[in-house]
Scaffold this active site. Structure first.
Site, PDB file in Angstrom:
ATOM      1  N   GLU A   1       0.844  -1.193   0.000  1.00 17.62           N
ATOM      2  CA  GLU A   1       0.000   0.000   0.000  1.00 17.62           C
ATOM      3  C   GLU A   1       0.884   1.250   0.000  1.00 17.62           C
ATOM      4  O   GLU A   1       1.939   1.267   0.646  1.00 17.62           O
ATOM      5  CB  GLU A   1      -0.862  -0.019   1.264  1.00 17.62           C
ATOM      6  CG  GLU A   1      -1.820   1.144   1.385  1.00 17.62           C
ATOM      7  CD  GLU A   1      -2.552   1.154   2.722  1.00 17.62           C
ATOM      8  OE1 GLU A   1      -3.648   1.733   2.760  1.00 17.62           O
ATOM      9  OE2 GLU A   1      -2.042   0.606   3.717  1.00 17.62           O
TER      10      GLU A   1
ATOM     11  N   LYS B   1     -10.216   0.631  -0.859  1.00 17.11           N
ATOM     12  CA  LYS B   1     -10.094   0.388   0.583  1.00 17.11           C
ATOM     13  C   LYS B   1     -11.306   0.911   1.340  1.00 17.11           C
ATOM     14  O   LYS B   1     -11.749   2.044   1.138  1.00 17.11           O
ATOM     15  CB  LYS B   1      -8.825   1.066   1.100  1.00 17.11           C
ATOM     16  CG  LYS B   1      -8.502   0.738   2.570  1.00 17.11           C
ATOM     17  CD  LYS B   1      -7.193   1.399   2.967  1.00 17.11           C
ATOM     18  CE  LYS B   1      -6.813   1.102   4.400  1.00 17.11           C
ATOM     19  NZ  LYS B   1      -5.583   1.834   4.771  1.00 17.11           N
TER      20      LYS B   1
ATOM     21  N   CYS C   1      -4.471  -3.393   4.259  1.00 24.51           N
ATOM     22  CA  CYS C   1      -4.023  -2.877   5.555  1.00 24.51           C
ATOM     23  C   CYS C   1      -5.057  -3.023   6.677  1.00 24.51           C
ATOM     24  O   CYS C   1      -5.385  -4.113   7.092  1.00 24.51           O
ATOM     25  CB  CYS C   1      -3.555  -1.426   5.400  1.00 24.51           C
ATOM     26  SG  CYS C   1      -2.417  -0.891   6.697  1.00 24.51           S
TER      27      CYS C   1
END
Length: 461
Positions: free
Chosen positions: A55, A155, A188
């Site tokens: 990321e 995300k 993440c």
């Protein structure tokens, strides 16, 4: 199959909050993409069929909403595989970054997963359309070995990322490969939440996950490699995790994980990137997750004759844990908070002058994100006083045989087992017995730092 992940030390903008022209943004990103290209070639030479990048690896971080804009590509959000950015660069404007990634995949005949910023125009009257008339997403792309765009993922659980928007609905991003079947992807902080990480795995019975991350390590319970491995072992999935490498920011920790073996990189000392390539088995759908409670014998509870040591409070991971110390070379301990009770049987192989404690927390975690945690944790304390329990510790010498269990109220338990020097070990046994989740180990391979059951009670977030 052969997988690769690259832990990248990204070349960062010296002043990310200062707006620049698209040309300057492309120049900076091009320097990171040059490194990506070398790593794709190196991975392909080693037989890798898929490579995953971290990321924020291409553009960096600490942007504002307006200053990141020149770094954003336009990416059509579809899962069709109908567009090949390398072969059809003319279809959309502002696609230089994804074109370059697509060409790397095509030229090296490798599946490629990378993270970049994307933009999507919207009408100002549309619900949720930001005042500037566009959505900005933290986006993963999966590209096939022919360069085709197979899937995009935006995300969902942003971590203090004011430059980006949260999509209205969580994306369930999937793509198929000839060598390992279907993969899912998320990013993440997503790993801590039900949507999309958990629901993706449950809904599609996925066994392979790609996971770009920019993770700041937080000991004793949330080091990157520790939690990545726990996710793999808890839900019986392979996970290809690529983290960014910035030790000054506490960022390192990548790996290729199977439920029984891990290939990891954790390095807080030196600079530069690291390519990990490993051959791992293709897991099939009948490889069970540990979500089902199974009947069985509970661990032996003690006779309760011994005097229990005193309990005390200490802060760990910004939460107020209740602890009891491990005194003596062996013992049976119990500590409770709210509805959660944690039990430990232990025997130290060698007596050392280190303080260990068993801690419990059952409540809402509210710092750096809000989410409900149930945790039973055996940790090495930072020193010999109670107040040091919960501190970040990286080295330990005590080898401990233990059986840890708790009456967890959630099926989503991450079994953590971290040893000296931030290395990993695998439990001998773990799973459910009579509504208790247990983790046991005879003799860790190195000094014990953390053995914990980290439960996420999603409904109480």
């Amino acid at each position: 199959y052969v997988a690769a992940v690259y832990e990248h030390e990204s070349i960062l903008s010296p002043a990310p909050a200062v707006p620049v022209e698209r040309r300057a943004a492309l120049e900076l990103m091009g320097r990171n993409l040059d490194i990506y290209e070398q790593q794709v070639q190196a991975a392909a030479r080693q037989g890798a069929q898929i490579i995953v990048f971290p990321e924020d690896g291409i553009h960096g971080f600490n942007f504002t909403r307006s200053s990141i804009y020149p770094y954003l590509d336009f990416i059509p959000h579809s899962h069709s595989g109908k567009w090949n950015p390398c072969r059809e660069p003319y279809l959309y404007n502002d696609t230089e970054v994804v074109q370059r990634l697509s060409c790397m995949a095509l030229q090296n005949k490798i599946f490629l997963v990378a993270n970049l910023g994307s933009k999507q125009p919207c009408e100002r009257g549309e619900p949720q359309c930001p005042p500037d008339g566009r959505f900005q997403f933290n986006t993963n792309v999966a590209l096939g070995a022919d360069g085709a765009l197979l899937a995009t993922y935006r995300k969902h659980n942003l971590y203090f990322e004011s430059a980006f928007d949260t999509p209205a609905q969580p994306d369930h991003a999937l793509f198929d490969t000839p060598f390992a079947g279907r993969f899912g992807m998320f990013t993440c902080f997503d790993i801590l939440f039900y949507e999309p990480a958990m629901s993706l795995i449950r809904q599609y019975n996925l066994k392979q996950i790609v996971y770009p991350t920019a993770w700041m390590n937080q000991l004793p319970l949330l080091a990157a490699v520790e939690f990545q491995q726990a996710f793999s072992t808890a839900f019986n999935v392979n996970i290809l995790a690529a983290n960014i490498h910035h030790p000054t920011l506490g960022m390192t920790g990548s790996g290729i994980y199977t439920p029984v073996k891990s290939f990891i990189y954790h390095n807080m000392e030196s600079y530069g990137g690291k390519l990990i390539v490993a051959e791992i088995p293709v897991l099939t759908a009948d490889y069970k997750t540990n979500l089902e409670k199974t009947p069985g014998r509970e661990p032996e509870k003690g006779k309760g004759k011994e005097q229990s040591p005193p309990s005390f409070y200490a802060e760990m991971m910004y939460d107020n844990f209740t602890f009891v110390p491990l005194w003596g070379e062996k013992g049976e301990l119990q500590v409770c908070a709210n509805s959660l009770c944690c039990y430990l049987n232990y025997q130290k192989a060698v007596l050392t002058d280190e303080l260990y404690a068993l801690g419990v927390f059952d409540g809402l975690h509210t710092v750096h994100g809000t989410y409900y945690v149930q945790a039973c944790a055996l940790v090495k304390c930072g020193g010999l006083s109670f107040s040091t329990c919960g501190q970040e510790v990286t080295d330990a010498t005590a080898l401990i045989d233990f059986q840890l269990w708790g009456n967890m109220s959630t099926p989503y338990i991450f079994p953590l087992l971290l040893t000296s020097g931030i290395t990993l070990d695998f439990a001998d046994h773990m799973g459910w017995k009579n509504n208790h989740y247990f983790l046991s180990k005879n003799r860790t391979s190195a000094g014990l730092l953390t053995a914990a059951l980290y439960g996420r009670w999603y409904e109480k977030d």
